[in-house]
Design a protein around this motif. Structure first.
Motif, short mmCIF file in Angstrom:
data_model
loop_
_atom_site.label_atom_id
_atom_site.label_comp_id
_atom_site.label_asym_id
_atom_site.label_seq_id
_atom_site.Cartn_x
_atom_site.Cartn_y
_atom_site.Cartn_z
N LYS A 138 35.30 47.46 35.31
CA LYS A 138 34.13 47.77 36.13
C LYS A 138 33.66 49.17 35.75
O LYS A 138 34.33 50.16 36.05
CB LYS A 138 34.47 47.69 37.61
N GLY A 139 32.53 49.24 35.07
CA GLY A 139 32.09 50.53 34.55
C GLY A 139 33.03 50.99 33.45
O GLY A 139 33.28 50.26 32.50
N ASN A 140 33.57 52.19 33.61
CA ASN A 140 34.53 52.71 32.64
C ASN A 140 35.98 52.52 33.07
O ASN A 140 36.90 52.96 32.38
CB ASN A 140 34.28 54.20 32.39
N VAL A 141 36.18 51.88 34.23
CA VAL A 141 37.53 51.71 34.78
C VAL A 141 38.06 50.33 34.44
O VAL A 141 37.43 49.31 34.72
CB VAL A 141 37.53 51.91 36.31
N ILE A 142 39.25 50.31 33.82
CA ILE A 142 39.92 49.05 33.48
C ILE A 142 41.15 48.96 34.37
O ILE A 142 42.03 49.82 34.32
CB ILE A 142 40.32 49.02 32.00
N SER A 143 41.21 47.93 35.19
CA SER A 143 42.29 47.85 36.17
C SER A 143 42.89 46.45 36.25
O SER A 143 42.30 45.47 35.81
CB SER A 143 41.79 48.27 37.55
N ILE A 144 44.10 46.43 36.83
CA ILE A 144 44.83 45.18 37.05
C ILE A 144 45.27 45.18 38.51
O ILE A 144 45.94 46.11 38.95
CB ILE A 144 46.06 45.08 36.14
N PRO A 145 44.88 44.18 39.30
CA PRO A 145 45.26 44.17 40.71
C PRO A 145 46.77 44.05 40.90
O PRO A 145 47.43 43.30 40.17
CB PRO A 145 44.54 42.93 41.27
N CYS A 146 47.30 44.79 41.86
CA CYS A 146 48.74 44.73 42.14
C CYS A 146 49.10 43.35 42.68
O CYS A 146 48.44 42.83 43.58
CB CYS A 146 49.12 45.80 43.16
N ALA A 147 50.13 42.79 42.11
CA ALA A 147 50.53 41.44 42.50
C ALA A 147 51.94 41.14 41.99
O ALA A 147 52.46 41.84 41.11
CB ALA A 147 49.54 40.41 41.95
N GLU A 148 52.54 40.11 42.57
CA GLU A 148 53.81 39.57 42.09
C GLU A 148 53.60 38.10 41.78
O GLU A 148 53.18 37.34 42.65
CB GLU A 148 54.89 39.75 43.16
N ILE A 149 53.86 37.71 40.54
CA ILE A 149 53.60 36.35 40.10
C ILE A 149 54.87 35.77 39.47
O ILE A 149 55.51 36.41 38.64
CB ILE A 149 52.45 36.31 39.07
N GLU A 150 55.21 34.57 39.89
CA GLU A 150 56.30 33.82 39.28
C GLU A 150 55.73 32.49 38.79
O GLU A 150 54.98 31.83 39.51
CB GLU A 150 57.42 33.57 40.29
N ASP A 151 56.09 32.13 37.57
CA ASP A 151 55.46 30.94 37.01
C ASP A 151 56.37 30.25 36.01
O ASP A 151 57.21 30.90 35.36
CB ASP A 151 54.15 31.34 36.32
N GLN A 152 56.20 28.95 35.95
CA GLN A 152 56.82 28.14 34.90
C GLN A 152 55.99 26.87 34.75
O GLN A 152 55.31 26.46 35.69
CB GLN A 152 58.27 27.81 35.22
N PRO A 153 56.00 26.26 33.57
CA PRO A 153 55.14 25.09 33.35
C PRO A 153 55.52 23.92 34.25
O PRO A 153 56.70 23.66 34.48
CB PRO A 153 55.39 24.75 31.88
N ARG A 154 54.51 23.23 34.77
CA ARG A 154 54.76 22.00 35.53
C ARG A 154 55.00 20.83 34.58
O ARG A 154 55.66 19.87 34.93
CB ARG A 154 53.57 21.71 36.44
#
Length: 199
Positions: A138-154
Protein backbone atom coordinates in the motif's frame (compact mmCIF):
# COMPACT_ATOMS: atom_id res chain seq x y z
CA UNK A 1 -47.17 -9.34 -0.88
CA UNK A 2 -48.21 -6.21 1.03
CA UNK A 3 -46.12 -3.03 1.31
CA UNK A 4 -45.37 -3.77 4.97
CA UNK A 5 -44.03 -7.22 4.08
CA UNK A 6 -41.85 -5.74 1.34
CA UNK A 7 -40.37 -3.23 3.78
CA UNK A 8 -39.66 -5.97 6.29
CA UNK A 9 -38.05 -8.09 3.60
CA UNK A 10 -35.69 -5.32 2.50
CA UNK A 11 -34.91 -4.47 6.12
CA UNK A 12 -33.68 -8.01 6.78
CA UNK A 13 -31.74 -8.05 3.52
CA UNK A 14 -29.96 -4.80 4.48
CA UNK A 15 -29.20 -6.13 7.98
CA UNK A 16 -27.75 -9.31 6.48
CA UNK A 17 -25.56 -7.40 4.02
CA UNK A 18 -24.26 -5.07 6.73
CA UNK A 19 -23.41 -8.08 8.91
CA UNK A 20 -21.55 -9.80 6.07
CA UNK A 21 -19.63 -6.69 5.02
CA UNK A 22 -18.51 -5.63 8.49
CA UNK A 23 -17.90 -9.03 10.00
CA UNK A 24 -14.36 -9.09 8.59
CA UNK A 25 -10.96 -8.22 9.97
CA UNK A 26 -8.97 -5.29 8.68
CA UNK A 27 -6.70 -7.77 6.91
CA UNK A 28 -8.73 -10.36 5.01
CA UNK A 29 -6.50 -13.39 4.61
CA UNK A 30 -7.42 -14.54 1.13
CA UNK A 31 -5.30 -17.65 0.59
CA UNK A 32 -5.82 -20.23 -2.15
CA UNK A 33 -6.23 -23.05 -1.33
CA UNK A 34 -7.67 -22.22 2.07
CA UNK A 35 -5.33 -23.45 4.85
CA UNK A 36 -6.39 -26.00 7.43
CA UNK A 37 -6.29 -23.50 10.31
CA UNK A 38 -5.95 -19.70 10.36
CA UNK A 39 -5.76 -17.41 13.37
CA UNK A 40 -5.61 -13.71 12.52
CA UNK A 41 -3.82 -11.44 14.99
CA UNK A 42 -3.50 -7.68 15.25
CA UNK A 43 -0.59 -5.83 13.71
CA UNK A 44 1.63 -6.48 10.72
CA UNK A 45 5.19 -7.35 9.79
CA UNK A 46 6.83 -4.69 7.61
CA UNK A 47 8.97 -5.97 4.78
CA UNK A 48 11.88 -3.63 4.00
CA UNK A 49 15.48 -3.47 2.84
CA UNK A 50 16.48 -4.18 6.46
CA UNK A 51 14.66 -7.53 6.52
CA UNK A 52 16.95 -10.55 6.53
CA UNK A 53 16.44 -14.28 5.94
CA UNK A 54 17.58 -16.89 8.46
CA UNK A 55 17.64 -20.48 7.24
CA UNK A 56 19.25 -23.86 7.60
CA UNK A 57 21.98 -24.91 5.17
CA UNK A 58 19.57 -27.58 3.87
CA UNK A 59 17.27 -24.84 2.59
CA UNK A 60 19.59 -22.99 0.23
CA UNK A 61 17.27 -23.49 -2.77
CA UNK A 62 14.19 -22.36 -0.85
CA UNK A 63 16.06 -19.34 0.51
CA UNK A 64 17.19 -18.34 -2.98
CA UNK A 65 13.65 -18.84 -4.30
CA UNK A 66 12.19 -16.55 -1.63
CA UNK A 67 14.86 -13.92 -2.32
CA UNK A 68 14.04 -14.02 -6.04
CA UNK A 69 10.29 -13.72 -5.39
CA UNK A 70 10.73 -10.67 -3.18
CA UNK A 71 13.22 -9.02 -5.51
CA UNK A 72 11.14 -9.50 -8.67
CA UNK A 73 7.84 -8.47 -7.06
CA UNK A 74 8.96 -5.64 -4.76
CA UNK A 75 12.55 -4.73 -5.71
CA UNK A 76 13.92 -5.68 -2.29
CA UNK A 77 17.14 -7.64 -1.86
CA UNK A 78 16.88 -9.76 1.29
CA UNK A 79 20.29 -10.93 2.49
CA UNK A 80 20.95 -14.00 4.56
CA UNK A 81 22.35 -13.15 8.00
CA UNK A 82 21.70 -13.74 11.69
CA UNK A 83 22.15 -10.17 12.92
CA UNK A 84 18.75 -8.53 12.41
CA UNK A 85 15.65 -7.29 14.21
CA UNK A 86 13.44 -7.87 11.15
CA UNK A 87 13.69 -11.42 9.94
CA UNK A 88 12.11 -14.27 8.01
CA UNK A 89 13.12 -17.67 9.39
CA UNK A 90 12.90 -20.95 7.48
CA UNK A 91 13.15 -23.87 9.91
CA UNK A 92 13.30 -27.63 9.41
CA UNK A 93 12.04 -29.62 12.43
CA UNK A 94 11.95 -33.33 11.60
CA UNK A 95 10.92 -34.35 15.12
CA UNK A 96 7.75 -32.25 15.35
CA UNK A 97 4.66 -34.48 15.65
CA UNK A 98 2.40 -31.97 13.86
CA UNK A 99 4.24 -32.48 10.60
CA UNK A 100 3.49 -36.10 9.75
CA UNK A 101 2.79 -35.04 6.16
CA UNK A 102 6.00 -33.84 4.42
CA UNK A 103 3.96 -31.09 2.69
CA UNK A 104 2.56 -29.69 5.95
CA UNK A 105 3.89 -26.47 7.48
CA UNK A 106 3.24 -23.80 10.09
CA UNK A 107 3.54 -20.09 9.32
CA UNK A 108 3.71 -17.58 12.18
CA UNK A 109 3.80 -13.85 11.41
CA UNK A 110 4.69 -11.49 14.27
CA UNK A 111 5.49 -7.78 14.36
CA UNK A 112 9.23 -8.24 13.75
CA UNK A 113 9.51 -11.89 12.71
CA UNK A 114 8.09 -14.37 10.22
CA UNK A 115 8.68 -18.08 10.81
CA UNK A 116 7.97 -20.96 8.45
CA UNK A 117 8.53 -24.35 10.06
CA UNK A 118 8.11 -27.80 8.55
CA UNK A 119 9.59 -31.30 8.71
CA UNK A 120 10.50 -31.35 5.02
CA UNK A 121 11.58 -28.97 2.27
CA UNK A 122 8.21 -29.51 0.56
CA UNK A 123 6.45 -27.97 3.55
CA UNK A 124 8.83 -25.00 3.57
CA UNK A 125 8.16 -24.50 -0.14
CA UNK A 126 4.38 -24.46 0.43
CA UNK A 127 4.81 -22.09 3.36
CA UNK A 128 6.68 -19.68 1.07
CA UNK A 129 3.79 -19.77 -1.41
CA UNK A 130 1.34 -18.87 1.37
CA UNK A 131 3.65 -16.07 2.52
CA UNK A 132 3.68 -14.66 -1.02
CA UNK A 133 -0.12 -14.49 -1.00
CA UNK A 134 -0.14 -12.64 2.33
CA UNK A 135 2.17 -9.82 1.24
CA UNK A 136 0.32 -6.56 0.58
CA UNK A 137 1.69 -3.29 -0.79
CA UNK A 138 0.00 0.00 0.00
CA UNK A 139 1.87 3.04 -1.25
CA UNK A 140 5.50 2.52 -0.28
CA UNK A 141 4.69 0.18 2.62
CA UNK A 142 4.99 -3.58 2.10
CA UNK A 143 3.42 -5.53 4.93
CA UNK A 144 2.28 -8.98 6.02
CA UNK A 145 -0.66 -9.28 8.45
CA UNK A 146 0.14 -10.99 11.74
CA UNK A 147 -1.32 -14.46 11.78
CA UNK A 148 -0.78 -18.10 12.72
CA UNK A 149 -1.42 -20.61 9.94
CA UNK A 150 -1.24 -24.39 9.99
CA UNK A 151 -1.74 -26.27 6.77
CA UNK A 152 -1.39 -29.57 5.01
CA UNK A 153 -2.84 -30.86 1.73
CA UNK A 154 -6.33 -32.35 1.82
CA UNK A 155 -5.55 -34.29 -1.37
CA UNK A 156 -2.22 -35.90 -2.29
CA UNK A 157 -2.87 -35.57 -6.06
CA UNK A 158 -3.44 -31.97 -7.19
CA UNK A 159 -3.26 -31.90 -10.96
CA UNK A 160 -3.37 -29.44 -13.81
CA UNK A 161 -3.63 -30.74 -17.38
CA UNK A 162 -2.26 -28.85 -20.36
CA UNK A 163 -3.52 -30.22 -23.68
CA UNK A 164 -1.09 -29.35 -26.48
CA UNK A 165 -1.95 -32.18 -28.84
CA UNK A 166 -3.08 -29.74 -31.56
CA UNK A 167 -1.65 -26.39 -30.49
CA UNK A 168 1.71 -25.79 -28.83
CA UNK A 169 1.83 -22.71 -26.64
CA UNK A 170 5.60 -22.58 -26.26
CA UNK A 171 8.18 -22.84 -23.50
CA UNK A 172 7.43 -19.46 -21.92
CA UNK A 173 3.74 -20.26 -21.39
CA UNK A 174 4.52 -23.69 -19.97
CA UNK A 175 6.95 -22.15 -17.45
CA UNK A 176 4.34 -19.57 -16.44
CA UNK A 177 1.81 -22.37 -15.86
CA UNK A 178 4.31 -24.28 -13.71
CA UNK A 179 4.96 -21.13 -11.65
CA UNK A 180 1.22 -20.64 -11.10
CA UNK A 181 0.82 -24.30 -10.17
CA UNK A 182 3.51 -23.91 -7.52
CA UNK A 183 1.84 -20.71 -6.26
CA UNK A 184 -1.45 -22.65 -5.81
CA UNK A 185 0.34 -25.72 -4.34
CA UNK A 186 -0.59 -28.01 -7.23
CA UNK A 187 1.85 -30.91 -7.51
CA UNK A 188 1.11 -32.87 -10.70
CA UNK A 189 1.54 -31.50 -14.22
CA UNK A 190 -0.30 -33.60 -16.80
CA UNK A 191 1.20 -32.63 -20.14
CA UNK A 192 -1.04 -34.04 -22.87
CA UNK A 193 1.18 -33.90 -25.95
CA UNK A 194 -0.41 -36.33 -28.42
CA UNK A 195 -3.59 -38.22 -29.25
CA UNK A 196 -4.77 -40.27 -32.24
CA UNK A 197 -6.00 -37.54 -34.57
CA UNK A 198 -3.62 -34.90 -33.31
CA UNK A 199 -0.58 -37.09 -33.94
Amino acid sequence: MQLKDVKNYFFYVVVFLVFVCFNKHAFALDIIPKPLRIKENTGAFTLSKHTRILSDHLLLNETKLLQEYIKSAYGLILKKTRDTSSQISLVIDKNHQEFSDPESYRLHVEGNKVTIIASHRKGIFHGIQTLRQLIKKKGNVISIPCAEIEDQPRLSWREFMLDEARFFRGKTVVKQILDQMAFLKMNVFHWHLTDNTGW
